[in-house]
Scaffold this motif. Sequence first.
Motif, PDB file in Angstrom:
ATOM      1  N   CYS A  80       0.862  -1.185   0.000  1.00 43.33           N
ATOM      2  CA  CYS A  80       0.000   0.000   0.000  1.00 43.33           C
ATOM      3  C   CYS A  80       0.899   1.236   0.000  1.00 43.33           C
ATOM      4  O   CYS A  80       1.790   1.372   0.837  1.00 43.33           O
ATOM      5  N   LYS A  81       0.652   2.136  -0.902  1.00 41.44           N
ATOM      6  CA  LYS A  81       1.498   3.332  -1.002  1.00 41.44           C
ATOM      7  C   LYS A  81       1.424   4.171   0.274  1.00 41.44           C
ATOM      8  O   LYS A  81       2.395   4.829   0.651  1.00 41.44           O
ATOM      9  N   TYR A  82       0.273   4.156   0.935  1.00 42.67           N
ATOM     10  CA  TYR A  82       0.140   4.917   2.185  1.00 42.67           C
ATOM     11  C   TYR A  82       1.126   4.398   3.233  1.00 42.67           C
ATOM     12  O   TYR A  82       1.880   5.165   3.840  1.00 42.67           O
ATOM     13  N   PHE A  83       1.125   3.083   3.452  1.00 41.05           N
ATOM     14  CA  PHE A  83       2.017   2.513   4.459  1.00 41.05           C
ATOM     15  C   PHE A  83       3.470   2.590   4.013  1.00 41.05           C
ATOM     16  O   PHE A  83       4.382   2.724   4.849  1.00 41.05           O
ATOM     17  N   ALA A  84       3.702   2.499   2.701  1.00 42.42           N
ATOM     18  CA  ALA A  84       5.076   2.640   2.207  1.00 42.42           C
ATOM     19  C   ALA A  84       5.645   4.006   2.588  1.00 42.42           C
ATOM     20  O   ALA A  84       6.822   4.134   2.947  1.00 42.42           O
ATOM     21  N   THR A  85       4.800   5.027   2.532  1.00 40.91           N
ATOM     22  CA  THR A  85       5.225   6.375   2.922  1.00 40.91           C
ATOM     23  C   THR A  85       5.423   6.478   4.432  1.00 40.91           C
ATOM     24  O   THR A  85       6.416   7.035   4.914  1.00 40.91           O
ATOM     25  N   VAL A  86       4.447   5.917   5.172  1.00 39.96           N
ATOM     26  CA  VAL A  86       4.536   5.974   6.636  1.00 39.96           C
ATOM     27  C   VAL A  86       5.781   5.259   7.148  1.00 39.96           C
ATOM     28  O   VAL A  86       6.426   5.694   8.115  1.00 39.96           O
ATOM     29  N   LEU A  87       6.144   4.173   6.494  1.00 39.41           N
ATOM     30  CA  LEU A  87       7.286   3.382   6.936  1.00 39.41           C
ATOM     31  C   LEU A  87       8.614   3.849   6.337  1.00 39.41           C
ATOM     32  O   LEU A  87       9.667   3.277   6.634  1.00 39.41           O
ATOM     33  N   SER A  88       8.577   4.866   5.507  1.00 37.67           N
ATOM     34  CA  SER A  88       9.810   5.351   4.881  1.00 37.67           C
ATOM     35  C   SER A  88      10.683   6.072   5.913  1.00 37.67           C
ATOM     36  O   SER A  88      10.241   6.430   7.002  1.00 37.67           O
TER      37      SER A  88
ATOM     38  N   LEU B 295      -3.494  -8.478   2.064  1.00 37.13           N
ATOM     39  CA  LEU B 295      -2.076  -8.186   1.844  1.00 37.13           C
ATOM     40  C   LEU B 295      -1.223  -9.441   1.965  1.00 37.13           C
ATOM     41  O   LEU B 295      -0.133  -9.528   1.394  1.00 37.13           O
ATOM     42  N   TYR B 296      -1.717 -10.417   2.703  1.00 39.67           N
ATOM     43  CA  TYR B 296      -0.959 -11.636   2.945  1.00 39.67           C
ATOM     44  C   TYR B 296      -1.353 -12.770   1.987  1.00 39.67           C
ATOM     45  O   TYR B 296      -0.486 -13.459   1.450  1.00 39.67           O
ATOM     46  N   CYS B 297      -2.658 -12.960   1.811  1.00 38.22           N
ATOM     47  CA  CYS B 297      -3.072 -14.108   0.995  1.00 38.22           C
ATOM     48  C   CYS B 297      -3.448 -13.708  -0.429  1.00 38.22           C
ATOM     49  O   CYS B 297      -3.408 -14.536  -1.338  1.00 38.22           O
ATOM     50  N   LYS B 298      -3.826 -12.440  -0.636  1.00 36.20           N
ATOM     51  CA  LYS B 298      -4.242 -11.928  -1.945  1.00 36.20           C
ATOM     52  C   LYS B 298      -5.317 -12.796  -2.606  1.00 36.20           C
ATOM     53  O   LYS B 298      -5.378 -12.905  -3.817  1.00 36.20           O
TER      54      LYS B 298
ATOM     55  N   ALA C  20      -9.240   0.273   0.703  1.00 30.33           N
ATOM     56  CA  ALA C  20      -8.146   0.105  -0.258  1.00 30.33           C
ATOM     57  C   ALA C  20      -7.765   1.440  -0.890  1.00 30.33           C
ATOM     58  O   ALA C  20      -6.584   1.715  -1.121  1.00 30.33           O
ATOM     59  N   ALA C  21      -8.761   2.276  -1.137  1.00 29.85           N
ATOM     60  CA  ALA C  21      -8.474   3.597  -1.701  1.00 29.85           C
ATOM     61  C   ALA C  21      -7.773   4.489  -0.683  1.00 29.85           C
ATOM     62  O   ALA C  21      -6.863   5.255  -1.032  1.00 29.85           O
ATOM     63  N   GLU C  22      -8.166   4.391   0.571  1.00 31.32           N
ATOM     64  CA  GLU C  22      -7.529   5.187   1.632  1.00 31.32           C
ATOM     65  C   GLU C  22      -6.064   4.809   1.783  1.00 31.32           C
ATOM     66  O   GLU C  22      -5.204   5.677   1.970  1.00 31.32           O
ATOM     67  N   TRP C  23      -5.777   3.528   1.672  1.00 31.42           N
ATOM     68  CA  TRP C  23      -4.400   3.051   1.841  1.00 31.42           C
ATOM     69  C   TRP C  23      -3.630   2.999   0.514  1.00 31.42           C
ATOM     70  O   TRP C  23      -2.469   2.607   0.499  1.00 31.42           O
ATOM     71  N   LEU C  24      -4.317   3.339  -0.594  1.00 34.07           N
ATOM     72  CA  LEU C  24      -3.693   3.302  -1.928  1.00 34.07           C
ATOM     73  C   LEU C  24      -3.176   1.903  -2.250  1.00 34.07           C
ATOM     74  O   LEU C  24      -2.057   1.707  -2.733  1.00 34.07           O
ATOM     75  N   TYR C  25      -4.017   0.921  -1.984  1.00 34.72           N
ATOM     76  CA  TYR C  25      -3.718  -0.479  -2.281  1.00 34.72           C
ATOM     77  C   TYR C  25      -4.278  -0.766  -3.678  1.00 34.72           C
ATOM     78  O   TYR C  25      -5.397  -1.226  -3.839  1.00 34.72           O
ATOM     79  N   ASP C  26      -3.471  -0.527  -4.689  1.00 36.68           N
ATOM     80  CA  ASP C  26      -3.936  -0.557  -6.074  1.00 36.68           C
ATOM     81  C   ASP C  26      -4.468  -1.921  -6.489  1.00 36.68           C
ATOM     82  O   ASP C  26      -5.460  -2.012  -7.222  1.00 36.68           O
ATOM     83  N   GLU C  27      -3.810  -2.962  -6.079  1.00 34.86           N
ATOM     84  CA  GLU C  27      -4.226  -4.305  -6.486  1.00 34.86           C
ATOM     85  C   GLU C  27      -5.615  -4.640  -5.944  1.00 34.86           C
ATOM     86  O   GLU C  27      -6.448  -5.235  -6.633  1.00 34.86           O
ATOM     87  N   CYS C  28      -5.888  -4.231  -4.717  1.00 30.93           N
ATOM     88  CA  CYS C  28      -7.197  -4.480  -4.115  1.00 30.93           C
ATOM     89  C   CYS C  28      -8.265  -3.597  -4.765  1.00 30.93           C
ATOM     90  O   CYS C  28      -9.397  -4.040  -4.997  1.00 30.93           O
ATOM     91  N   ILE C  29      -7.905  -2.361  -5.053  1.00 31.94           N
ATOM     92  CA  ILE C  29      -8.850  -1.464  -5.744  1.00 31.94           C
ATOM     93  C   ILE C  29      -9.270  -2.083  -7.069  1.00 31.94           C
ATOM     94  O   ILE C  29     -10.463  -2.144  -7.399  1.00 31.94           O
ATOM     95  N   ALA C  30      -8.294  -2.544  -7.844  1.00 27.75           N
ATOM     96  CA  ALA C  30      -8.587  -3.137  -9.149  1.00 27.75           C
ATOM     97  C   ALA C  30      -9.475  -4.371  -9.007  1.00 27.75           C
ATOM     98  O   ALA C  30     -10.401  -4.586  -9.790  1.00 27.75           O
TER      99      ALA C  30
ATOM    100  N   ARG D 198      -9.547   6.343 -10.899  1.00 27.92           N
ATOM    101  CA  ARG D 198      -9.346   6.264 -12.348  1.00 27.92           C
ATOM    102  C   ARG D 198      -9.767   4.899 -12.885  1.00 27.92           C
ATOM    103  O   ARG D 198     -10.101   4.755 -14.054  1.00 27.92           O
ATOM    104  N   GLU D 199      -9.739   3.866 -12.029  1.00 27.73           N
ATOM    105  CA  GLU D 199     -10.112   2.527 -12.467  1.00 27.73           C
ATOM    106  C   GLU D 199     -11.618   2.365 -12.644  1.00 27.73           C
ATOM    107  O   GLU D 199     -12.082   1.344 -13.162  1.00 27.73           O
ATOM    108  N   SER D 200     -12.408   3.355 -12.212  1.00 27.86           N
ATOM    109  CA  SER D 200     -13.861   3.185 -12.185  1.00 27.86           C
ATOM    110  C   SER D 200     -14.559   3.666 -13.452  1.00 27.86           C
ATOM    111  O   SER D 200     -15.789   3.673 -13.504  1.00 27.86           O
ATOM    112  N   ALA D 201     -13.823   4.072 -14.482  1.00 31.93           N
ATOM    113  CA  ALA D 201     -14.447   4.617 -15.690  1.00 31.93           C
ATOM    114  C   ALA D 201     -15.403   3.616 -16.330  1.00 31.93           C
ATOM    115  O   ALA D 201     -16.548   3.943 -16.666  1.00 31.93           O
TER     116      ALA D 201
END
Length: 488
Positions: free
Chosen positions: A98-106, A147-150, A169-179, A208-211
């Motif tokens: 998740c891009k959100y957590f990637a930033t938090v953990l940077s 995130l673990y089992c997908k 998923a949108a809040e955490w920017l988890y793209d794979e889950c959003i899709a 953007r995936e919702s078009a």
Amino acid sequence: MQSAKKKQRVSSSSRLSSLAQWVSSPVHDHRSEPTRVEFVELDTDGKLKKGSCNPLIFNDPAVADVVLFLHTYNTDIDDREHCSSTEVYLHACALEQCKYFATVLSERWQESRQFSEGPNHEKRIHINMTIPGSRAIDSYLLVLQLLYCKDFKGLIKDVSTALSCLPVAAEWLYDECIAACVQYLEAVPWTEEEEKRVLDVVTSLQLRESAQLLARITPVNTRAVHDMLGELVYAAIHSHPNGATVKAFVARLLNDHSSRSTVKLVLDGAFANSLKTVKDSVEEYSSPNVRGRHDEIEALQRVSLHTASLNSKHLLWLVERMIELRVADKAVSEWSEQVVFTANLLRVFNDDAWRTIAPSLPALVLRCTFRLASAVAAGSMIATCQVRKKLVEYWLPVLLVSRETPSHTASSLKLQALHQDLEDVFLRIISTLPLEDAQKLLPQCLSFATRSVEDCPHLMAAFNLWFRRASSDDRNGVTYEEEDILSM
């Protein structure tokens, strides 16, 4: 004094039954320690299993290097002492999907981190997160497990689950889950209530995936409804093999449609097209614009009359729908302006050819006239004085010529009944006109008296009404006859 502690289970959705066995979070004050979540992992089919050899195990405090604290508050009580907290043991390498957590953990946030001692005396990062009151904690826990089992197909099994996971998923920017959520929602049917939720959730997130998903709900063309109704009306009156059934179905759709203005536009357009076809066909019969042998001209005239008769059926169905839906005002006005059309009809009906080629043509055009004129006479369709006058003036001669056609078939008896009904309607409309206009039109109705005087009370009543109105002047009490004598 320390507030009394209350314990309760975090409510678990029936759609997230796989979480119901392990989500627990007592309500406690801010000085209480949050309760740990029981260790559970999913099988590949999404079912729960105990224990695992996987080094990255969801919610395993023995190997986790991150502790996520999910805080929820009682929205009815603005007091942190009524906070409940759920503690989940995770791994940074899993969270960084998740891009959100990637930033938090940077590294940029290292100085502001809180830590605790983890396995082997290693530091364990603490992350605090407040859950909005509108969302359930189950949704957050489910996305964390993904995130673990997908296992998106195993866990996202209904619309409600997908809609619950999507904002998280949108809040955490988890793209794979959003899709995965959007793909599931796009592929399955919805109930009306689910559609409202989809529209509310997806439009608020602006993904953007919702078009493609929104294309299912919102039309690209602003005329989509108009065009669809137009195509249905065209199919009903022209080409569909199950004509009567489809006409009844389309009539119901038109009647139930929420926008009368759209229905009116569609029916006005269909009426204009059908009327033009009938008019052009009758004109082509009356004045064939061809040169050739007599048999060729006759063949073309035969085609013209068949076309006029067929499209008159379509026209009658449209007129009946427009009157039923009370949107026939434009049709009435247009029908009253048919000087050339009625003149051509007189030429057709004075010719014997129509009796063998298109015997139903007089009945069809007169039935259209009767439907429109009846609506005017009844007041269900308000028409101006000029429209009422022209409606009688131009269509009365067509009625008179049609009445003079001798026949003794069953269809002719129905046509005679239609003639009598149209006579009554025309006389009622004449009674609404100024005396001067009525004076010009009533004498043209004398042929209505071909029956005995006793059998045509409608005509007698019309003339008596006119004489009663015309025989006195309310302004000075002097009759018109007396005025004539005094002026001599």
